[in-house]
Design a protein around this motif. Structure first.
Motif, PDB file in Angstrom:
ATOM      1  N   ALA A  51     103.490  17.228  83.645  1.00  0.00           N
ATOM      2  CA  ALA A  51     104.138  18.493  83.996  1.00  0.00           C
ATOM      3  C   ALA A  51     105.553  18.586  83.435  1.00  0.00           C
ATOM      4  O   ALA A  51     106.053  19.684  83.175  1.00  0.00           O
ATOM      5  CB  ALA A  51     104.164  18.663  85.509  1.00  0.00           C
ATOM      6  N   HIS A  52     106.222  17.441  83.235  1.00  0.00           N
ATOM      7  CA  HIS A  52     107.591  17.441  82.735  1.00  0.00           C
ATOM      8  C   HIS A  52     107.672  17.063  81.261  1.00  0.00           C
ATOM      9  O   HIS A  52     108.766  16.859  80.744  1.00  0.00           O
ATOM     10  CB  HIS A  52     108.452  16.464  83.552  1.00  0.00           C
ATOM     11  N   SER A  53     106.527  16.960  80.603  1.00  0.00           N
ATOM     12  CA  SER A  53     106.521  16.508  79.219  1.00  0.00           C
ATOM     13  C   SER A  53     106.325  17.678  78.253  1.00  0.00           C
ATOM     14  O   SER A  53     105.371  18.461  78.408  1.00  0.00           O
ATOM     15  CB  SER A  53     105.407  15.478  79.010  1.00  0.00           C
ATOM     16  N   PRO A  54     107.173  17.794  77.240  1.00  0.00           N
ATOM     17  CA  PRO A  54     106.937  18.818  76.213  1.00  0.00           C
ATOM     18  C   PRO A  54     105.692  18.541  75.388  1.00  0.00           C
ATOM     19  O   PRO A  54     105.075  19.467  74.865  1.00  0.00           O
ATOM     20  CB  PRO A  54     108.206  18.761  75.370  1.00  0.00           C
ATOM     21  N   VAL A  55     105.290  17.265  75.282  1.00  0.00           N
ATOM     22  CA  VAL A  55     104.073  16.933  74.535  1.00  0.00           C
ATOM     23  C   VAL A  55     102.852  17.550  75.213  1.00  0.00           C
ATOM     24  O   VAL A  55     101.958  18.091  74.548  1.00  0.00           O
ATOM     25  CB  VAL A  55     103.924  15.401  74.416  1.00  0.00           C
ATOM     26  N   PHE A  56     102.802  17.486  76.535  1.00  0.00           N
ATOM     27  CA  PHE A  56     101.680  18.087  77.249  1.00  0.00           C
ATOM     28  C   PHE A  56     101.644  19.598  77.042  1.00  0.00           C
ATOM     29  O   PHE A  56     100.566  20.187  76.932  1.00  0.00           O
ATOM     30  CB  PHE A  56     101.772  17.773  78.738  1.00  0.00           C
ATOM     31  N   GLN A  57     102.808  20.240  77.004  1.00  0.00           N
ATOM     32  CA  GLN A  57     102.833  21.689  76.814  1.00  0.00           C
ATOM     33  C   GLN A  57     102.204  22.073  75.479  1.00  0.00           C
ATOM     34  O   GLN A  57     101.490  23.079  75.382  1.00  0.00           O
ATOM     35  CB  GLN A  57     104.278  22.212  76.896  1.00  0.00           C
ATOM     36  N   VAL A  58     102.445  21.259  74.455  1.00  0.00           N
ATOM     37  CA  VAL A  58     101.833  21.527  73.149  1.00  0.00           C
ATOM     38  C   VAL A  58     100.329  21.265  73.215  1.00  0.00           C
ATOM     39  O   VAL A  58      99.526  22.018  72.654  1.00  0.00           O
ATOM     40  CB  VAL A  58     102.498  20.670  72.057  1.00  0.00           C
ATOM     41  N   MET A  59      99.929  20.192  73.898  1.00  0.00           N
ATOM     42  CA  MET A  59      98.500  19.923  74.056  1.00  0.00           C
ATOM     43  C   MET A  59      97.817  21.036  74.836  1.00  0.00           C
ATOM     44  O   MET A  59      96.637  21.329  74.601  1.00  0.00           O
ATOM     45  CB  MET A  59      98.299  18.587  74.776  1.00  0.00           C
ATOM     46  N   TYR A  60      98.539  21.648  75.752  1.00  0.00           N
ATOM     47  CA  TYR A  60      97.979  22.756  76.506  1.00  0.00           C
ATOM     48  C   TYR A  60      97.770  23.979  75.623  1.00  0.00           C
ATOM     49  O   TYR A  60      96.883  24.795  75.862  1.00  0.00           O
ATOM     50  CB  TYR A  60      98.901  23.107  77.679  1.00  0.00           C
ATOM     51  N   GLY A  61      98.600  24.110  74.586  1.00  0.00           N
ATOM     52  CA  GLY A  61      98.468  25.241  73.661  1.00  0.00           C
ATOM     53  C   GLY A  61      99.729  26.052  73.496  1.00  0.00           C
ATOM     54  O   GLY A  61      99.713  27.076  72.799  1.00  0.00           O
ATOM     55  N   ASP A  62     100.829  25.612  74.107  1.00  0.00           N
ATOM     56  CA  ASP A  62     102.101  26.328  73.980  1.00  0.00           C
ATOM     57  C   ASP A  62     102.860  25.774  72.771  1.00  0.00           C
ATOM     58  O   ASP A  62     103.624  24.815  72.886  1.00  0.00           O
ATOM     59  CB  ASP A  62     102.923  26.160  75.258  1.00  0.00           C
ATOM     60  N   TYR A  63     102.663  26.387  71.624  1.00  0.00           N
ATOM     61  CA  TYR A  63     103.294  25.899  70.402  1.00  0.00           C
ATOM     62  C   TYR A  63     104.715  26.429  70.222  1.00  0.00           C
ATOM     63  O   TYR A  63     105.347  26.145  69.201  1.00  0.00           O
ATOM     64  CB  TYR A  63     102.440  26.290  69.192  1.00  0.00           C
ATOM     65  N   SER A  64     105.207  27.166  71.222  1.00  0.00           N
ATOM     66  CA  SER A  64     106.613  27.585  71.169  1.00  0.00           C
ATOM     67  C   SER A  64     107.548  26.436  71.527  1.00  0.00           C
ATOM     68  O   SER A  64     108.748  26.507  71.255  1.00  0.00           O
ATOM     69  CB  SER A  64     106.852  28.761  72.123  1.00  0.00           C
ATOM     70  N   VAL A  65     107.013  25.371  72.138  1.00  0.00           N
ATOM     71  CA  VAL A  65     107.815  24.186  72.444  1.00  0.00           C
ATOM     72  C   VAL A  65     107.998  23.386  71.159  1.00  0.00           C
ATOM     73  O   VAL A  65     107.028  22.910  70.559  1.00  0.00           O
ATOM     74  CB  VAL A  65     107.130  23.333  73.525  1.00  0.00           C
ATOM     75  N   ASP A  66     109.242  23.245  70.741  1.00  0.00           N
ATOM     76  CA  ASP A  66     109.562  22.596  69.469  1.00  0.00           C
ATOM     77  C   ASP A  66     109.792  21.103  69.712  1.00  0.00           C
ATOM     78  O   ASP A  66     110.829  20.696  70.248  1.00  0.00           O
ATOM     79  CB  ASP A  66     110.810  23.236  68.851  1.00  0.00           C
ATOM     80  N   LEU A  67     108.830  20.276  69.298  1.00  0.00           N
ATOM     81  CA  LEU A  67     108.951  18.838  69.516  1.00  0.00           C
ATOM     82  C   LEU A  67     109.948  18.186  68.573  1.00  0.00           C
ATOM     83  O   LEU A  67     110.305  17.015  68.769  1.00  0.00           O
ATOM     84  CB  LEU A  67     107.578  18.161  69.351  1.00  0.00           C
ATOM     85  N   SER A  68     110.417  18.904  67.563  1.00  0.00           N
ATOM     86  CA  SER A  68     111.414  18.333  66.651  1.00  0.00           C
ATOM     87  C   SER A  68     112.808  18.344  67.263  1.00  0.00           C
ATOM     88  O   SER A  68     113.700  17.634  66.780  1.00  0.00           O
ATOM     89  CB  SER A  68     111.420  19.096  65.322  1.00  0.00           C
ATOM     90  N   GLU A  69     112.989  19.116  68.335  1.00  0.00           N
ATOM     91  CA  GLU A  69     114.287  19.155  68.999  1.00  0.00           C
ATOM     92  C   GLU A  69     114.415  17.997  69.978  1.00  0.00           C
ATOM     93  O   GLU A  69     113.423  17.526  70.542  1.00  0.00           O
ATOM     94  CB  GLU A  69     114.470  20.478  69.746  1.00  0.00           C
TER      95      GLU A  69
END
Length: 290
Positions: A207-225
């Motif tokens: 729930a607190h991981s940006p990686v999970f948000q991308v796996m969920y399908g939210d590609y607006s989360v920028d993992l490069s930041e």
């Protein structure tokens, strides 16, 4: 009727015995439709019939013998939960029904009776000749805490038969027998590798991981930041409940990354990498998930 209490501290002993007696009558759980039971095995029309919105053409069910290449139930289940449109994993009941069937199949294949060699012939004869009515009466007496001295001869023989039989279910996840099996494996590791040098609990929070948000399908989360912009806590918790498959994928991804890049374990060759990890070279490890 079944009893579930992995820790064996909330259900009375007689309730366990009563449930075991009932399971001798018909160990399989069936779902009745009209006057006949709908078969779960080798029935490719079962899931298309239950979920017409997931199978709009009425085809694609499990264990379809018309397939050129046979496909096992569990492998097709994994495929359904990983198709791109995610309709199967988001359905309100499909994942639970499928999991229940998988667990039941595992119980059918991995549960067996164990008896002493000296009692095998007599137990085998008595087990096939005992009457279901006797087992039902015995189960009701045990559950209602009646005195065992008032049992009839047939009921006493059935109870004696139950005491001579041990039910083994070491391969069913979550069962008490499977926990004992895991403990024995860990003790075997002690004997071969020696005592472990470190024990730790690994509990990544999706729930607190940006990686999970991308796996969920939210590609607006920028993992490069370094500190990517995250949705609100309510949205993250809702997504976690909505997509447990993505949560499981996140755990597997996190677990492998931890052992590969921090502890230096090569999963392809089941050994420590040449350079080792932060703790040096690992000879072996043993992990279980709850």
């Amino acid at each position: 009727m079944g009893v579930s209490d992995p820790e064996c501290d909330k259900v009375s002993g007689r309730t366990f015995v009563a449930s075991a007696v009932r399971n001798l009558i018909r160990p399989d759980i069936v779902v009745h439709h009209s006057a006949d039971a709908v078969p779960e095995y080798n029935n490719p029309r079962l899931f298309p019939g239950m979920y017409p919105t997931l199978y709009p053409y009425g085809i694609g069910g499990f264990e379809d013998k018309s397939r050129l290449t046979p496909l096992s139930f569990d492998r097709q289940a994994k495929y359904c939960l990983n198709v791109s449109d995610r309709g199967f994993r988001y359905h309100e009941s499909f994942i639970f029904v499928m999991l229940n069937m998988l667990q039941r199949r595992q119980a059918h294949l991995q549960t067996y009776f164990a008896v002493r060699k000296s009692n095998f012939d007599s137990v085998a004869r008595n087990l096939t000749s005992v009457s279901p009515d006797v087992l039902i009466r015995l189960a009701n007496r045990l559950e209602q805490e009646h005195k065992l001295s008032n049992l009839s001869t047939d009921e006493q023989n059935a109870l004696k038969l139950l005491r001579q039989v041990n039910t083994m279910s070491t391969r069913i996840p979550g069962s008490q027998a499977s926990k004992i099996f895991v403990r024995n494996e860990i003790r075997n590791y002690y004997g071969y590798f020696g005592l472990p040098h470190i024990f730790f609990t690994f509990n990544p929070n999706p729930a607190h991981s940006p990686v999970f948000q991308v796996m969920y399908g939210d590609y607006s989360v920028d993992l490069s930041e370094r500190l990517p912009r995250m949705p609100t806590g309510r949205v993250c918790a809702t997504r976690l409940a909505h997509d447990p498959v993505a949560a499981a994928d996140f755990f597997e991804f996190s677990f492998r990354c931890l052992f590969r890049y921090l502890l230096g374990w090569d999963f392809d060759h089941d050994r420590s990498v040449d350079g080792g990890g932060i703790l040096g070279h690992i000879r072996a490890f043993y992990g279980t998930s709850e």
